[in-house]
Design a protein around this motif. Sequence first.
Motif, PDB file in Angstrom:
ATOM      1  N   PHE A  38      18.143 -36.627  51.612  1.00 55.45           N
ATOM      2  CA  PHE A  38      16.871 -35.954  51.839  1.00 55.45           C
ATOM      3  C   PHE A  38      16.382 -35.289  50.555  1.00 55.45           C
ATOM      4  O   PHE A  38      17.183 -34.860  49.727  1.00 55.45           O
ATOM      5  CB  PHE A  38      17.009 -34.874  52.922  1.00 55.45           C
ATOM      6  CG  PHE A  38      17.452 -35.403  54.256  1.00 55.45           C
ATOM      7  CD1 PHE A  38      16.946 -36.581  54.767  1.00 55.45           C
ATOM      8  CD2 PHE A  38      18.380 -34.713  55.009  1.00 55.45           C
ATOM      9  CE1 PHE A  38      17.348 -37.061  56.001  1.00 55.45           C
ATOM     10  CE2 PHE A  38      18.791 -35.181  56.248  1.00 55.45           C
ATOM     11  CZ  PHE A  38      18.275 -36.358  56.745  1.00 55.45           C
ATOM     12  N   ASP A  39      15.059 -35.186  50.417  1.00 63.96           N
ATOM     13  CA  ASP A  39      14.481 -34.481  49.269  1.00 63.96           C
ATOM     14  C   ASP A  39      14.847 -33.004  49.310  1.00 63.96           C
ATOM     15  O   ASP A  39      15.123 -32.398  48.295  1.00 63.96           O
ATOM     16  CB  ASP A  39      12.959 -34.624  49.248  1.00 63.96           C
ATOM     17  CG  ASP A  39      12.536 -36.039  48.910  1.00 63.96           C
ATOM     18  OD1 ASP A  39      13.335 -36.774  48.299  1.00 63.96           O
ATOM     19  OD2 ASP A  39      11.407 -36.413  49.259  1.00 63.96           O
ATOM     20  N   MET A  40      14.811 -32.425  50.515  1.00 61.05           N
ATOM     21  CA  MET A  40      15.184 -31.029  50.696  1.00 61.05           C
ATOM     22  C   MET A  40      16.206 -30.949  51.834  1.00 61.05           C
ATOM     23  O   MET A  40      15.959 -31.471  52.925  1.00 61.05           O
ATOM     24  CB  MET A  40      13.951 -30.177  51.044  1.00 61.05           C
ATOM     25  CG  MET A  40      14.283 -28.708  51.109  1.00 61.05           C
ATOM     26  SD  MET A  40      12.890 -27.551  51.155  1.00 61.05           S
ATOM     27  CE  MET A  40      11.768 -28.249  52.308  1.00 61.05           C
ATOM     28  N   PRO A  41      17.354 -30.321  51.605  1.00 62.59           N
ATOM     29  CA  PRO A  41      18.377 -30.223  52.655  1.00 62.59           C
ATOM     30  C   PRO A  41      17.874 -29.461  53.880  1.00 62.59           C
ATOM     31  O   PRO A  41      16.911 -28.704  53.806  1.00 62.59           O
ATOM     32  CB  PRO A  41      19.517 -29.457  51.993  1.00 62.59           C
ATOM     33  CG  PRO A  41      19.220 -29.416  50.555  1.00 62.59           C
ATOM     34  CD  PRO A  41      17.768 -29.673  50.377  1.00 62.59           C
ATOM     35  N   LEU A  81      18.448 -39.470  66.264  1.00 63.65           N
ATOM     36  CA  LEU A  81      19.618 -40.316  66.090  1.00 63.65           C
ATOM     37  C   LEU A  81      19.203 -41.735  65.687  1.00 63.65           C
ATOM     38  O   LEU A  81      19.791 -42.341  64.784  1.00 63.65           O
ATOM     39  CB  LEU A  81      20.429 -40.334  67.380  1.00 63.65           C
ATOM     40  CG  LEU A  81      21.873 -40.759  67.315  1.00 63.65           C
ATOM     41  CD1 LEU A  81      22.647 -40.007  66.246  1.00 63.65           C
ATOM     42  CD2 LEU A  81      22.523 -40.566  68.665  1.00 63.65           C
ATOM     43  N   GLN A  82      18.162 -42.245  66.314  1.00 67.68           N
ATOM     44  CA  GLN A  82      17.659 -43.583  65.985  1.00 67.68           C
ATOM     45  C   GLN A  82      17.099 -43.615  64.564  1.00 67.68           C
ATOM     46  O   GLN A  82      17.342 -44.565  63.813  1.00 67.68           O
ATOM     47  CB  GLN A  82      16.581 -44.019  66.987  1.00 67.68           C
ATOM     48  CG  GLN A  82      16.036 -45.412  66.711  1.00 67.68           C
ATOM     49  CD  GLN A  82      17.103 -46.484  66.849  1.00 67.68           C
ATOM     50  OE1 GLN A  82      17.794 -46.547  67.853  1.00 67.68           O
ATOM     51  NE2 GLN A  82      17.246 -47.328  65.844  1.00 67.68           N
ATOM     52  N   ALA A  83      16.372 -42.571  64.174  1.00 66.39           N
ATOM     53  CA  ALA A  83      15.804 -42.507  62.828  1.00 66.39           C
ATOM     54  C   ALA A  83      16.905 -42.467  61.766  1.00 66.39           C
ATOM     55  O   ALA A  83      16.801 -43.126  60.728  1.00 66.39           O
ATOM     56  CB  ALA A  83      14.890 -41.292  62.697  1.00 66.39           C
ATOM     57  N   LYS A  92      14.478 -47.842  56.717  1.00 65.92           N
ATOM     58  CA  LYS A  92      13.466 -46.778  56.709  1.00 65.92           C
ATOM     59  C   LYS A  92      13.790 -45.737  55.633  1.00 65.92           C
ATOM     60  O   LYS A  92      14.941 -45.540  55.279  1.00 65.92           O
ATOM     61  CB  LYS A  92      13.427 -46.087  58.071  1.00 65.92           C
ATOM     62  CG  LYS A  92      13.164 -46.981  59.247  1.00 65.92           C
ATOM     63  CD  LYS A  92      11.721 -47.385  59.320  1.00 65.92           C
ATOM     64  CE  LYS A  92      11.529 -48.312  60.507  1.00 65.92           C
ATOM     65  NZ  LYS A  92      10.248 -48.278  61.079  1.00 65.92           N
ATOM     66  N   PRO A  93      12.755 -45.030  55.169  1.00 66.99           N
ATOM     67  CA  PRO A  93      13.002 -43.951  54.198  1.00 66.99           C
ATOM     68  C   PRO A  93      13.580 -42.715  54.894  1.00 66.99           C
ATOM     69  O   PRO A  93      13.328 -42.484  56.080  1.00 66.99           O
ATOM     70  CB  PRO A  93      11.613 -43.653  53.619  1.00 66.99           C
ATOM     71  CG  PRO A  93      10.657 -44.134  54.649  1.00 66.99           C
ATOM     72  CD  PRO A  93      11.332 -45.269  55.368  1.00 66.99           C
ATOM     73  N   PRO A  94      14.335 -41.897  54.171  1.00 66.54           N
ATOM     74  CA  PRO A  94      14.991 -40.737  54.790  1.00 66.54           C
ATOM     75  C   PRO A  94      14.044 -39.651  55.287  1.00 66.54           C
ATOM     76  O   PRO A  94      14.421 -38.861  56.146  1.00 66.54           O
ATOM     77  CB  PRO A  94      15.902 -40.200  53.694  1.00 66.54           C
ATOM     78  CG  PRO A  94      15.502 -40.861  52.446  1.00 66.54           C
ATOM     79  CD  PRO A  94      14.741 -42.090  52.792  1.00 66.54           C
ATOM     80  N   ILE A  95      12.810 -39.614  54.815  1.00 65.16           N
ATOM     81  CA  ILE A  95      11.878 -38.553  55.247  1.00 65.16           C
ATOM     82  C   ILE A  95      11.610 -38.650  56.758  1.00 65.16           C
ATOM     83  O   ILE A  95      11.461 -37.627  57.429  1.00 65.16           O
ATOM     84  CB  ILE A  95      10.561 -38.600  54.428  1.00 65.16           C
ATOM     85  CG1 ILE A  95       9.691 -37.398  54.748  1.00 65.16           C
ATOM     86  CG2 ILE A  95       9.796 -39.879  54.668  1.00 65.16           C
ATOM     87  CD1 ILE A  95      10.215 -36.092  54.238  1.00 65.16           C
ATOM     88  N   GLY A  96      11.600 -39.858  57.302  1.00 63.85           N
ATOM     89  CA  GLY A  96      11.382 -40.025  58.743  1.00 63.85           C
ATOM     90  C   GLY A  96      12.526 -39.446  59.562  1.00 63.85           C
ATOM     91  O   GLY A  96      12.306 -38.798  60.583  1.00 63.85           O
ATOM     92  N   ALA A  97      13.750 -39.658  59.090  1.00 65.34           N
ATOM     93  CA  ALA A  97      14.921 -39.104  59.779  1.00 65.34           C
ATOM     94  C   ALA A  97      14.920 -37.588  59.687  1.00 65.34           C
ATOM     95  O   ALA A  97      15.256 -36.895  60.644  1.00 65.34           O
ATOM     96  CB  ALA A  97      16.204 -39.670  59.174  1.00 65.34           C
TER      97      ALA A  97
END
Length: 121
Positions: A38-41, A81-83, A92-97
């Motif tokens: 993630f960009d920010m934890p 969980l799916q993201a 997918k990019p981590p921002i969605g998760a």
Amino acid sequence: MSRWPAFRFAHPHWQVGQVFPRFCPSIAVRAAMEKDQFDMPILVKVDATGGLLTLRTARDTSDFLLNRWPGKRTEKHRAALQACSDVQNGGKPPIGARRAFVAAAREAGVFVDQKATIAAG
């Protein structure tokens, strides 16, 4: 002698017959880990005493959702969980998760807003 499978390669700038590794697993692992970071934890409360946990990757977040989730497993929990799974599988990019997890964590009351914490501190 290298312990990794190698091939002999001749190039004008290299010594003829010099041995180079075909694949370096540590580089591949590091690249895979950076893709789900993630960009920010995210800060979450882990117990009633106010203990905090920092989640930095989709893998950490997925582990938290599966093994340490304190609330009900709602639709937002399932979506998070799916993201995370989508990020780990490379689609997918981590921002969605991150967004899906924050929504689920807010619903469960475990999300700690870092901006509010910094402003108050």
